[in-house]
Motif scaffolding. Structure first.
Motif, mmCIF file in Angstrom:
data_model
loop_
_atom_site.group_PDB
_atom_site.id
_atom_site.type_symbol
_atom_site.label_atom_id
_atom_site.label_comp_id
_atom_site.label_asym_id
_atom_site.label_seq_id
_atom_site.Cartn_x
_atom_site.Cartn_y
_atom_site.Cartn_z
ATOM 1 N N VAL A 24 0.823 -1.212 0.000
ATOM 2 C CA VAL A 24 0.000 0.000 0.000
ATOM 3 C C VAL A 24 0.855 1.259 0.000
ATOM 4 N N SER A 31 1.170 1.579 8.859
ATOM 5 C CA SER A 31 0.829 0.221 8.419
ATOM 6 C C SER A 31 0.557 -0.667 9.630
ATOM 7 N N ASP B 21 -6.773 2.797 -1.099
ATOM 8 C CA ASP B 21 -5.691 2.299 -0.248
ATOM 9 C C ASP B 21 -6.229 1.477 0.920
ATOM 10 N N ARG B 24 -7.012 -1.852 -0.404
ATOM 11 C CA ARG B 24 -5.780 -2.607 -0.598
ATOM 12 C C ARG B 24 -5.220 -3.090 0.746
ATOM 13 N N LEU B 25 -5.340 -2.240 1.749
ATOM 14 C CA LEU B 25 -4.889 -2.592 3.101
ATOM 15 C C LEU B 25 -5.594 -3.856 3.602
#
Lengths: 107, 94
Positions: A24, A31, B21, B24-25
């Motif tokens: 990502v 994250s 995003d 996607r995460l």
């Protein structure tokens, strides 16, 4: 997959965070926080008694178990097992197929 | 809760992220778990639980319609065991 990764037996949060960082492109810190947040939301939903259904992954179900009589394996003594809620996971067909195929190949 | 709802919750909590995003995460997390299991690895997430692969021996099954015996080959199946903390959260008094 590279050898270092192949050799590793167990993945943890840190590995998931690393994958998110890689895929990502968020910072390593963010994250890690987001991985934590996703896990926490799944746990919270289960705690509320919700079924969590992730397509092409599987379904987490909360099941109510009624009281039953267990036995202390050491003493043989009968002890009641209190009613409780348990999580069961049913993998999707996609996951079952991929896990079966991947492990068949490595044998 | 389904995948898209989980994505929406995370997106709402993180307005600075693109929806794409967040998708996607969430997808990456579940994809990594499946990939690890397909590679014969375990995934251990403290507080939540552990995913592992269990081996099922081959056996002689039966075609339920004809009663004919069929060989079921050994195979590997995914398995999840809830962690201690999650089990406790589900069974807190009150």
């Amino acid at each position: 997959m590279d050898d270092a990764k192949a050799a590793k037996k167990t993945l943890t949060r840190a590995d998931l965070a690393q994958a998110v960082f890689r895929e990502v492109g968020l910072s390593k810190n963010e994250s890690a926080e987001l991985v934590e947040s996703v896990i926490e939301h799944v746990c919270a939903a289960l705690e509320r008694g919700e079924t969590v259904k992730i397509s092409s992954f599987g379904t987490f179900l909360v099941r109510q178990k009624s009281e039953r009589i267990g036995r202390n394996p050491k003493t043989g003594e009968e002890v009641p097992i209190t009613p409780r809620r348990v999580v069961s996971f049913r993998p999707s067909n996609t996951m079952k197929e991929r896990v079966a195929a991947g492990n068949r190949q490595r044998e | 809760m389904i995948r898209s709802e989980l994505i929406q919750i995370i997106a709402d909590e993180n307005p600075h992220l693109y929806q794409k995003d967040v998708e996607r995460l969430v997808n990456t997390i579940f994809e990594e778990i499946v990939t690890a299991l397909a590679n014969g690895q375990r995934v251990e997430l403290r507080g939540f639980g552990a995913f592992s692969v269990k081996k099922r021996d081959g056996r002689i099954g039966r075609n339920p319609r004809t009663g004919e015996p069929v060989e079921v080959p050994p195979k590997h199946v995914p398995f999840f065991k809830a962690g201690k903390q999650l089990r406790e959260r589900l069974n807190r008094a009150g």
